[in-house]
Design a protein around this motif. Structure first.
Motif, short mmCIF file in Angstrom:
data_model
loop_
_atom_site.label_atom_id
_atom_site.label_comp_id
_atom_site.label_asym_id
_atom_site.label_seq_id
_atom_site.Cartn_x
_atom_site.Cartn_y
_atom_site.Cartn_z
N SER A 1 1.04 -1.18 0.21
CA SER A 1 -0.22 -0.10 -0.42
C SER A 1 0.69 1.44 -0.01
CB SER A 1 -0.79 0.17 1.12
OG SER A 1 -0.10 -0.32 2.58
N LYS A 2 2.25 0.52 0.24
CA LYS A 2 3.15 2.21 -0.17
C LYS A 2 3.53 2.84 -0.98
CE LYS A 2 6.29 3.18 3.76
NZ LYS A 2 7.04 3.26 4.15
N SER A 3 4.35 3.93 -1.42
CA SER A 3 4.97 3.95 -2.62
C SER A 3 5.62 4.50 -2.04
CB SER A 3 3.83 4.77 -3.69
OG SER A 3 3.91 6.19 -3.75
N LYS A 4 6.70 4.76 -3.13
CA LYS A 4 7.83 5.67 -2.33
C LYS A 4 8.43 5.92 -4.34
CE LYS A 4 10.82 3.49 0.18
NZ LYS A 4 11.91 4.41 1.39
N LYS A 5 9.63 7.31 -3.66
CA LYS A 5 9.44 7.89 -5.13
C LYS A 5 11.60 8.07 -5.22
CE LYS A 5 5.24 10.43 -4.73
NZ LYS A 5 4.42 11.94 -4.75
N TYR A 6 11.73 7.58 -6.18
CA TYR A 6 12.66 8.02 -6.34
C TYR A 6 13.35 8.87 -7.29
CZ TYR A 6 13.29 3.42 -3.79
OH TYR A 6 13.07 3.15 -2.79
N ILE A 7 14.51 10.40 -7.55
CA ILE A 7 14.81 11.02 -8.73
C ILE A 7 16.23 11.32 -8.93
CG2 ILE A 7 14.66 13.47 -8.85
CD1 ILE A 7 12.34 14.22 -7.40
N LEU A 8 16.68 11.18 -9.81
CA LEU A 8 18.25 11.16 -9.95
C LEU A 8 18.44 12.86 -10.08
CD1 LEU A 8 18.94 8.20 -12.72
CD2 LEU A 8 19.57 8.81 -9.94
N LEU A 9 19.41 12.91 -9.56
CA LEU A 9 19.94 14.74 -9.23
C LEU A 9 21.25 14.76 -9.97
CD1 LEU A 9 19.88 17.61 -9.06
CD2 LEU A 9 20.47 16.47 -6.41
N GLY A 10 21.29 15.30 -11.36
CA GLY A 10 22.85 15.45 -12.24
C GLY A 10 23.50 16.68 -11.06
N LEU A 11 24.85 16.34 -11.20
CA LEU A 11 26.17 16.36 -10.13
C LEU A 11 27.19 17.39 -11.33
CD1 LEU A 11 26.04 14.25 -7.42
CD2 LEU A 11 25.06 16.69 -6.95
N GLY A 12 26.99 16.83 -12.76
CA GLY A 12 27.51 18.14 -13.71
C GLY A 12 28.63 16.42 -13.68
N THR A 13 30.02 17.13 -15.10
CA THR A 13 30.63 16.13 -14.76
C THR A 13 31.39 15.52 -13.62
OG1 THR A 13 31.92 17.25 -16.14
CG2 THR A 13 30.60 16.13 -16.89
N GLU A 14 32.48 14.59 -13.79
CA GLU A 14 33.04 13.94 -12.89
C GLU A 14 34.40 14.24 -12.96
OE1 GLU A 14 33.00 9.90 -12.51
OE2 GLU A 14 33.88 9.47 -14.88
N ASP A 15 35.18 14.77 -13.78
CA ASP A 15 36.29 14.56 -13.69
C ASP A 15 36.63 17.24 -13.30
OD1 ASP A 15 35.01 16.46 -16.24
OD2 ASP A 15 36.28 16.31 -17.28
N LYS A 16 35.67 17.80 -13.10
CA LYS A 16 35.59 18.81 -12.49
C LYS A 16 35.17 19.04 -11.17
CE LYS A 16 33.40 20.97 -17.38
NZ LYS A 16 32.92 19.74 -17.91
N ASP A 17 35.77 19.85 -11.18
CA ASP A 17 35.65 20.99 -9.06
C ASP A 17 34.27 20.53 -8.96
OD1 ASP A 17 38.34 19.95 -9.15
OD2 ASP A 17 38.78 21.46 -8.79
N VAL A 18 34.06 20.50 -7.70
CA VAL A 18 32.44 21.58 -7.32
C VAL A 18 32.50 22.53 -6.50
CG1 VAL A 18 30.53 20.74 -5.94
CG2 VAL A 18 31.82 18.57 -6.80
#
Length: 132
Positions: free
Chosen positions: A77-94
């Motif tokens: 009876s329960k639903s769970k939600k998932y969202i993917l979130l982009g963080l940019g490309t892995e070779d760049k500094d955050v």
């Protein structure tokens, strides 16, 4: 898994797009790692599938703050939600601007999704993870 996602209504999974190889003109396929890969496996590949289906808009997370459509998984009876979130490309500094976009996207997702009382944010080890 770092966070037991059973305790949350919404799980936001941050991913970095693969770094482009200048030698190769091929588009690199995303590879989920760590907790995101474990979660994808437990969801029968649903995270990978939504990344593939939404490639044009999401570009495997290359644009910081971009999100995929919500994945809803029903368990009884329960639903769970998932969202993917982009963080940019892995070779760049955050950078601070990236973190601002990511924070804004998390806040928007929590606000826009109906009936969400709790949210977990899974981030690659480069950023860290925290339940909220």
């Amino acid at each position: 898994s770092v966070v037991a996602d059973d305790d949350f209504d919404l799980v936001i999974v941050g991913i970095f797009a693969p770094a482009k190889d200048d030698e190769s003109k091929e588009e690199l396929k995303p590879a989920l790692a760590g907790a995101a890969a474990d979660l994808d496996t437990s969801l029968g590949g649903a995270l990978s599938a939504v990344m593939e289906e939404n490639y044009k808009a999401f570009k495997h997370g290359a644009s910081a703050g971009s999100v995929t459509p919500t994945i809803r998984i029903f368990d009884g009876s329960k639903s769970k939600k998932y969202i993917l979130l982009g963080l940019g490309t892995e070779d760049k500094d955050v950078e601070a601007a990236t973190l601002f976009k990511v924070g804004s996207a998390v806040a928007s997702a929590c606000n826009d999704e109906k009936k969400v009382k709790s949210c977990a944010v899974l981030m690659p080890s480069k950023l860290g993870s925290a339940p909220s």
